[in-house]
Design a protein around this motif. Structure first.
Motif, short mmCIF file in Angstrom:
data_model
loop_
_atom_site.label_atom_id
_atom_site.label_comp_id
_atom_site.label_asym_id
_atom_site.label_seq_id
_atom_site.Cartn_x
_atom_site.Cartn_y
_atom_site.Cartn_z
N GLY A 53 0.79 -1.22 0.00
CA GLY A 53 0.00 0.00 0.00
C GLY A 53 0.82 1.27 0.00
N HIS A 54 2.15 1.15 -0.12
CA HIS A 54 3.04 2.31 -0.11
C HIS A 54 3.60 2.55 -1.51
CE1 HIS A 54 2.71 1.86 4.18
NE2 HIS A 54 3.60 2.80 4.42
N VAL A 55 4.10 3.76 -1.70
CA VAL A 55 4.79 4.11 -2.93
C VAL A 55 6.11 4.78 -2.57
CG1 VAL A 55 2.64 4.41 -4.21
CG2 VAL A 55 3.71 6.40 -3.15
N GLU A 56 7.03 4.71 -3.51
CA GLU A 56 8.29 5.44 -3.36
C GLU A 56 8.19 6.72 -4.17
OE1 GLU A 56 12.69 3.89 -3.61
OE2 GLU A 56 11.94 4.36 -5.62
N VAL A 57 8.59 7.83 -3.57
CA VAL A 57 8.53 9.13 -4.24
C VAL A 57 9.92 9.74 -4.23
CG1 VAL A 57 7.58 11.47 -4.19
CG2 VAL A 57 6.12 9.51 -3.59
N LYS A 58 10.40 10.10 -5.42
CA LYS A 58 11.63 10.87 -5.52
C LYS A 58 11.30 12.32 -5.22
CE LYS A 58 15.34 12.22 -8.69
NZ LYS A 58 15.85 12.15 -10.08
N VAL A 59 11.92 12.86 -4.18
CA VAL A 59 11.55 14.17 -3.67
C VAL A 59 12.25 15.27 -4.47
CG1 VAL A 59 11.66 15.70 -1.67
CG2 VAL A 59 11.11 13.27 -1.37
N HIS A 60 11.45 16.26 -4.89
CA HIS A 60 11.99 17.42 -5.61
C HIS A 60 12.06 18.66 -4.72
CE1 HIS A 60 12.08 16.00 -9.88
NE2 HIS A 60 11.32 15.06 -9.35
N GLY A 99 -0.18 -3.76 -3.83
CA GLY A 99 -1.48 -3.21 -3.48
C GLY A 99 -1.61 -1.72 -3.66
N ALA A 100 -0.56 -1.05 -4.09
CA ALA A 100 -0.63 0.39 -4.36
C ALA A 100 -1.22 0.57 -5.76
CB ALA A 100 0.74 1.03 -4.26
N ASN A 101 -2.51 0.87 -5.82
CA ASN A 101 -3.21 0.88 -7.10
C ASN A 101 -3.89 2.21 -7.44
OD1 ASN A 101 -5.28 0.83 -5.23
ND2 ASN A 101 -5.85 -1.30 -5.65
N THR A 102 -3.64 3.23 -6.63
CA THR A 102 -4.26 4.53 -6.92
C THR A 102 -3.31 5.47 -7.64
OG1 THR A 102 -3.63 5.46 -4.77
CG2 THR A 102 -5.75 4.32 -4.88
N LEU A 103 -2.05 5.08 -7.77
CA LEU A 103 -1.04 5.90 -8.43
C LEU A 103 -0.26 5.03 -9.41
CD1 LEU A 103 0.28 7.69 -5.23
CD2 LEU A 103 -1.06 8.79 -7.02
#
Length: 367
Positions: A53-60, A99-103
């Protein structure tokens, strides 16, 4: 689709034969509660496996908020150092957990977490902590918009219910929330905005932003009474403490005072104790129901994180409204300055000493 640990390893390491157990990222940490000396910039490890349920985000870009200062000084009672600071950032989704399916990978997002953890090169966050960022909104603007403009939106247009022809007093009008509240107030016709600031060098900027009359934060009560002897319709107060009692006294009948923070607590550079919090609570708590009834006044508060927890649909709807306002040029977040992680102490001092005009931004790298 989800990325495998090998995919993520390759994204962080150019050597395809390298098989690390974890991925290293640069982060802004606190080693203990207290002053600026407790802030450290160091490498930490992210697990190769992204939680469900998590995502990885590269921070800008990361937004610097007073809540980050509260966290550093020990006011977030459910958190214990060492920990990563940062409650607000913008970036790009780089990987998905099970399970991360919204993004999807490549989505531009704003991330928000009351528990912090976002001052990092890359972050692992629950998918529900992410908000799609429209392509026309730059990453730095995204990091300047979420906390400040949502706080201002609910304080001015929702709870505050500002109406055409009314008057509003905005404390700390040169800060992030104050800047946003001024712009949102002027989306209502024929509104007059009064704003407080302690620095004369900020007067020209806040007037250009829409403050009709600037008041000195040390004696604003007397100054406001001279021009609005019966008081104002709405007050947005981010200072708290004894200041909130003054705010209540300056309301017209049917006026509204909205408390959004307690920046008056941050007048030192040390760990704040339970006694410090008790003193501010004691100065703020004097709200008399009898007086509110007799004087027909409204006193309200706003805690954005709790509102997001309890009514996420309403917050997301408000955010979409703000994006629409941005596209129509009704609002324009002001970036005071942009700092690399290595200058995080200077960025925090700028905010704590109230020297900023608009939003202070941190970036992992400035090219």
């Amino acid at each position: 689709m989800s990325q495998t640990p090998e995919d993520r390893s390759a994204a962080f390491h150019h050597d395809p034969d390298e098989k690390p157990d974890n991925l290293e990222v640069l982060a802004v940490r606190i080693t203990a509660f207290g002053g600026f000396d407790k802030i450290k910039v160091e490498k930490i490890e992210l697990p190769l496996e992204i939680p469900a349920g998590h995502v990885e985000v590269k921070v800008h870009a990361c937004g610097v908020n007073f809540a980050d200062l509260y966290m550093r000084q020990g006011l977030m009672r459910n958190l214990q150092p060492p920990l990563t600071l940062g409650m607000e950032c913008s970036g790009e989704v780089s990987a998905l957990g099970p399970g991360a399916n919204t993004l999807k990978v490549g989505d531009r997002v704003i991330c928000y977490q009351l528990s912090g953890g976002l001052y990092q090169e890359s972050v692992l966050v629950p998918q529900e902590a992410c908000f799609l960022l429209p392509p026309q909104v730059p990453f730095e603007v995204g990091a300047a918009l979420f906390v400040n403009y949502l706080t201002a939106y609910f304080s001015v247009l929702d709870i505050g219910n500002l109406q055409a022809g009314q008057t509003v007093l905005i404390h700390s009008c040169a800060g992030g929330v104050g800047w946003a509240a001024t712009q949102l107030a002027h989306t209502v016709p024929e509104v007059k905005v009064y704003g407080t600031t302690s620095r004369e060098e900020k007067h020209a900027a806040v007037k250009e932003n829409g403050v009709n009359k600037v008041l000195d934060s040390q004696n604003y009560e007397e100054q406001l009474k001279q021009v609005e002897p019966k008081g104002v319709h709405l007050i947005v107060d981010s200072i708290g403490g004894a200041n909130f009692l003054k705010s209540q006294r300056l309301l017209k009948p049917l006026g509204r005072a909205v408390l959004t923070g307690a920046s008056s607590m941050l007048n030192n550079d040390r760990k704040l104790s339970f006694w410090d919090m008790l003193c501010v609570w004691w100065r703020t708590k004097s709200i008399s129901p009898t007086e509110m009834i007799n004087e027909s006044k409204v006193v309200a508060g706003l805690h954005l994180a709790n509102l997001l927890r309890d009514d996420p649909v309403r917050v997301r709807q408000a955010l979409q409204t703000l994006f629409s306002m941005y596209e129509q040029k009704l609002i324009s977040p002001k970036i005071d300055s942009v700092w690399p992680f290595e200058k995080v102490v200077e960025a925090n001092k700028l905010l704590q000493e109230r020297k900023n005009i608009g939003k202070v931004i941190l970036k992992p790298l400035i090219k």
